[in-house]
Design a protein around this motif. Structure first.
Motif, PDB file in Angstrom:
ATOM      1  N   ALA A 378       0.822  -1.211   0.000  1.00  0.00           N
ATOM      2  CA  ALA A 378       0.000   0.000   0.000  1.00  0.00           C
ATOM      3  C   ALA A 378       0.857   1.262   0.000  1.00  0.00           C
ATOM      4  CB  ALA A 378      -0.925  -0.007   1.217  1.00  0.00           C
ATOM      5  N   ILE A 379       1.976   1.256   0.739  1.00  0.00           N
ATOM      6  CA  ILE A 379       2.803   2.458   0.829  1.00  0.00           C
ATOM      7  C   ILE A 379       3.510   2.741  -0.489  1.00  0.00           C
ATOM      8  CG2 ILE A 379       4.987   1.440   1.587  1.00  0.00           C
ATOM      9  CD1 ILE A 379       3.312   4.591   3.030  1.00  0.00           C
ATOM     10  N   LYS A 380       3.591   1.778  -1.372  1.00  0.00           N
ATOM     11  CA  LYS A 380       4.240   1.962  -2.678  1.00  0.00           C
ATOM     12  C   LYS A 380       3.314   2.596  -3.710  1.00  0.00           C
ATOM     13  CE  LYS A 380       7.329  -2.040  -2.170  1.00  0.00           C
ATOM     14  NZ  LYS A 380       7.698  -3.357  -2.757  1.00  0.00           N
ATOM     15  N   ILE A 391      -4.477   2.194   3.020  1.00  0.00           N
ATOM     16  CA  ILE A 391      -3.991   1.956   4.379  1.00  0.00           C
ATOM     17  C   ILE A 391      -5.140   2.016   5.374  1.00  0.00           C
ATOM     18  CG2 ILE A 391      -2.594   2.971   6.238  1.00  0.00           C
ATOM     19  CD1 ILE A 391      -0.448   3.522   4.220  1.00  0.00           C
ATOM     20  N   LYS A 392      -6.084   2.937   5.177  1.00  0.00           N
ATOM     21  CA  LYS A 392      -7.254   3.023   6.065  1.00  0.00           C
ATOM     22  C   LYS A 392      -8.074   1.727   6.022  1.00  0.00           C
ATOM     23  CE  LYS A 392     -11.670   5.363   6.693  1.00  0.00           C
ATOM     24  NZ  LYS A 392     -11.680   5.061   8.135  1.00  0.00           N
ATOM     25  N   SER A 393      -8.261   1.172   4.811  1.00  0.00           N
ATOM     26  CA  SER A 393      -9.028  -0.075   4.695  1.00  0.00           C
ATOM     27  C   SER A 393      -8.318  -1.226   5.394  1.00  0.00           C
ATOM     28  CB  SER A 393      -9.259  -0.419   3.217  1.00  0.00           C
ATOM     29  OG  SER A 393      -8.030  -0.679   2.560  1.00  0.00           O
ATOM     30  N   LEU A 394      -6.970  -1.242   5.363  1.00  0.00           N
ATOM     31  CA  LEU A 394      -6.207  -2.288   6.055  1.00  0.00           C
ATOM     32  C   LEU A 394      -6.313  -2.124   7.571  1.00  0.00           C
ATOM     33  CD1 LEU A 394      -2.968  -2.430   3.852  1.00  0.00           C
ATOM     34  CD2 LEU A 394      -4.774  -4.153   3.981  1.00  0.00           C
ATOM     35  N   GLN A 457       8.104   4.811   6.625  1.00  0.00           N
ATOM     36  CA  GLN A 457       7.166   5.624   5.839  1.00  0.00           C
ATOM     37  C   GLN A 457       5.715   5.338   6.212  1.00  0.00           C
ATOM     38  OE1 GLN A 457       8.161   4.838   1.740  1.00  0.00           O
ATOM     39  NE2 GLN A 457      10.041   6.058   1.807  1.00  0.00           N
ATOM     40  N   ILE A 458       5.408   4.082   6.541  1.00  0.00           N
ATOM     41  CA  ILE A 458       4.031   3.720   6.920  1.00  0.00           C
ATOM     42  C   ILE A 458       3.635   4.432   8.210  1.00  0.00           C
ATOM     43  CG2 ILE A 458       2.565   1.822   7.723  1.00  0.00           C
ATOM     44  CD1 ILE A 458       4.180   0.011   5.769  1.00  0.00           C
ATOM     45  N   VAL A 459       4.505   4.395   9.221  1.00  0.00           N
ATOM     46  CA  VAL A 459       4.207   5.053  10.493  1.00  0.00           C
ATOM     47  C   VAL A 459       4.106   6.564  10.298  1.00  0.00           C
ATOM     48  CG1 VAL A 459       5.063   5.500  12.825  1.00  0.00           C
ATOM     49  CG2 VAL A 459       5.272   3.215  11.843  1.00  0.00           C
ATOM     50  N   GLU A 460       5.011   7.123   9.498  1.00  0.00           N
ATOM     51  CA  GLU A 460       4.988   8.571   9.252  1.00  0.00           C
ATOM     52  C   GLU A 460       3.690   8.994   8.570  1.00  0.00           C
ATOM     53  OE1 GLU A 460       7.442  11.962   6.679  1.00  0.00           O
ATOM     54  OE2 GLU A 460       8.241   9.915   6.866  1.00  0.00           O
ATOM     55  N   LEU A 461       3.262   8.243   7.559  1.00  0.00           N
ATOM     56  CA  LEU A 461       2.025   8.580   6.843  1.00  0.00           C
ATOM     57  C   LEU A 461       0.811   8.489   7.767  1.00  0.00           C
ATOM     58  CD1 LEU A 461       0.620   9.199   4.100  1.00  0.00           C
ATOM     59  CD2 LEU A 461       0.363   6.729   3.829  1.00  0.00           C
ATOM     60  N   MET A 462       0.771   7.456   8.614  1.00  0.00           N
ATOM     61  CA  MET A 462      -0.366   7.294   9.518  1.00  0.00           C
ATOM     62  C   MET A 462      -0.426   8.406  10.557  1.00  0.00           C
ATOM     63  SD  MET A 462      -0.424   3.138  10.000  1.00  0.00           S
ATOM     64  CE  MET A 462      -1.790   3.192  11.139  1.00  0.00           C
ATOM     65  N   ILE A 469      -7.332   8.297   8.623  1.00  0.00           N
ATOM     66  CA  ILE A 469      -7.189   6.842   8.725  1.00  0.00           C
ATOM     67  C   ILE A 469      -8.020   6.262   9.854  1.00  0.00           C
ATOM     68  CG2 ILE A 469      -5.520   5.009   9.282  1.00  0.00           C
ATOM     69  CD1 ILE A 469      -3.440   6.624   7.725  1.00  0.00           C
ATOM     70  N   PHE A 470      -8.085   6.942  10.985  1.00  0.00           N
ATOM     71  CA  PHE A 470      -8.784   6.403  12.147  1.00  0.00           C
ATOM     72  C   PHE A 470     -10.207   6.974  12.321  1.00  0.00           C
ATOM     73  CE2 PHE A 470      -4.361   5.559  13.173  1.00  0.00           C
ATOM     74  CZ  PHE A 470      -4.428   4.261  13.664  1.00  0.00           C
ATOM     75  N   SER A 471     -10.688   7.664  11.304  1.00  0.00           N
ATOM     76  CA  SER A 471     -12.068   8.147  11.370  1.00  0.00           C
ATOM     77  C   SER A 471     -13.011   7.006  10.993  1.00  0.00           C
ATOM     78  CB  SER A 471     -12.267   9.331  10.415  1.00  0.00           C
ATOM     79  OG  SER A 471     -12.049   8.906   9.074  1.00  0.00           O
ATOM     80  N   SER A 472     -14.184   6.986  11.629  1.00  0.00           N
ATOM     81  CA  SER A 472     -15.195   5.962  11.331  1.00  0.00           C
ATOM     82  C   SER A 472     -16.413   6.604  10.713  1.00  0.00           C
ATOM     83  CB  SER A 472     -15.581   5.220  12.618  1.00  0.00           C
ATOM     84  OG  SER A 472     -16.107   6.125  13.562  1.00  0.00           O
TER      85      SER A 472
END
Length: 475
Positions: A378-380, A391-394, A457-462, A469-472
């Motif tokens: 996903a990060i690619k 990433i949000k879906s994962l 990069q994944i942690v930085e993007l999140m 990402i964490f909105s419902s």
């Protein structure tokens, strides 16, 4: 006479030409006849197969000087140079004693046995000419090399730790060069360790064989002796060794019976004799035991850091005292009442170090193993919006304890990054610290160094897209 004179002249020339090789020339004085002199001249002509030996000193003190072989005199053992080049180097420990980190540019030479450090590329040639000059070097036998993100804020840093307690950091901004260095050093360490272990096994086998030979020879000698007292002594030793072996076998059988009859860990846990520990336990089991979707220890650490650590320089990057962190870990595992406002936990870096250790020792990381490849894929993605949506879906598919714990942790880290002006911890810096801790593959693979970049990069993007990402849907 002319022939004889010419023979003497040639002999003297040969004498001069071989004099430098160390050959010993013998000359008979007062020749009684021309024939003797003529024979003497011919005897000084060397054949092609003649072996030249060093002159043997008659003085007793100089005998040790002539015990060197030709190989040791002419060509000393040279090690193979595998790789060399410029890198940034910092020595952070000497014999287990911590040193102040000081980065310097060094010309590094990797051989099949060790790693040498020079000031520049010309120094190795000068060092070979200077007798007694010894550069700073690292013995690769038993050494350990690993990537580190906690020892420096620089990128692409790996650490070499030796058996003597010395620690070095090596760094370079160019990714493919530093990756090549890491792989070369790791391969050299593995190779020298295999060679050393093979040599030690061979030596051990030789020692055993020689001791066995000595025992057999001694038995043979004693059997030939006719004295009755020697025969009685031999019989006593044989009986003693047999009884010793029998006793050992009995002890082994008793231990096996004891181990087979001991209760299992599960049964002891069910009886309440052994309690589940916080560090090293599965996240799901911890949450079920406490009746919460987030471990209480994580909540306590987050609360303490937000209370007195958001403005601390290098929060989460600076390491706390390891002994105090282990003490805090022991208190948590013993289910004692934990008060992080106590004076013994005054250093906030001890609290952050314990929190990082908790996530590092989870049997399965906060990002489950089965999701690792999906997050890396996903990060690619090139388009940023598609990348964030994927990433949000994962994240939404994660187990509930993982999702809730991740939401609290990343919300806390977002507050840390919001105070970047005071603590100098940006989302990128936090990604470097937490990337390998929260996200890693189940088995080490060849491209582990490349994956480390994606983990960060994944942690930085999140962190940057936390709200999205964490909105419902309910929000």
């Amino acid at each position: 006479m002319q022939q004889l004179d010419s023979s003497d002249t040639n002999a003297e020339k040969l004498h001069c030409s071989y004099e430098n090789t160390g050959a010993v020339q013998m000359r008979t004085k007062n020749a009684k006849s021309l024939n003797d002199r003529h024979n003497q001249g011919r005897s000084m002509i060397f054949s092609d197969n003649l072996k030249v030996f060093a002159p043997i000193s008659r003085h007793r003190r100089n005998h040790s000087q002539h015990n060197l072989t030709v190989t040791e005199i002419v060509s000393p053992l040279e090690q193979t140079v595998i790789k060399e080049g410029y890198l940034l180097k910092a020595k952070i420990a000497d014999g287990g004693k911590k040193l102040r980190k000081n980065w310097t540019v060094s010309w590094i030479v990797l051989t099949d046995q060790k790693l040498e450090f020079y000031k520049d590329s010309k120094q190795p040639a000068v060092a070979n000419l200077k007798t007694g000059y010894k550069p700073e070097w690292v013995d690769l036998h038993g050494a350990h090399v690993e990537w580190t993100t906690e020892k420096s804020s620089r990128k692409n840093v790996f650490q070499i730790t030796t058996t003597s307690g010395n620690e070095f950091l090596l760094q370079l901004d160019t990714d493919f060069i530093i990756l090549d260095w890491f792989g070369a050093i790791k391969n050299a360490i593995e190779k020298v360790s295999k060679e050393k272990s093979g040599a030690s096994r061979t030596k051990e086998f030789q020692i055993r064989r020689s001791s066995s030979s000595e025992l057999l020879s001694s038995l043979g000698t004693e059997s030939k002796e006719s004295k009755a007292e020697n025969r009685r002594s031999l019989i006593f030793r044989l009986n003693y060794s047999i009884s010793d072996i029998t006793e050992r076998n009995q002890v082994k059988s008793r231990l096996k019976k004891f181990i087979s009859r001991r209760p299992s860990l599960k049964s002891l846990q069910e009886k309440g004799l052994i309690k589940d520990q916080v560090f090293g336990s599965c996240l799901k089991n911890l949450c079920e035991h406490d009746g919460s979707m987030v471990p209480p220890f994580v909540k306590l650490c987050v609360k303490a850091v937000e209370k007195r650590g958001l403005d601390v320089d290098g929060i989460y990057r600076v390491s706390g005292n390891l002994a105090t962190i282990q003490k805090l870990r022991f208190v948590v595992n013993q289910e004692e009442k934990l008060n992080l406002d106590d004076s013994q936990w005054e250093d906030i870096h001890v609290v952050t170090g314990a929190l990082k250790m908790f996530f590092r020792e989870l049997p399965e990381p906060l990002f489950p193993y089965c999701f690792f490849e999906q997050f890396v894929k996903a990060i690619k993605i090139q388009d940023r919006n598609d990348r964030v949506k994927t990433i949000k879906s994962l994240v939404d598919k994660l187990p509930r304890p993982n999702y809730d714990t991740m939401k609290i942790l990343f919300g806390h880290l977002k507050q840390v990054a919001a105070n970047e002006r005071l603590n100098r911890m940006s989302p990128q810096s936090l990604g470097i610290v937490f990337g390998p801790t929260l996200l890693r593959p189940e088995k080490e693979i060849g491209a582990m160094e490349v994956h480390m970049v994606y983990q960060n990069q994944i942690v930085e993007l999140m962190l940057r897209e936390y709200t999205m990402i964490f909105s419902s849907e309910e929000d």
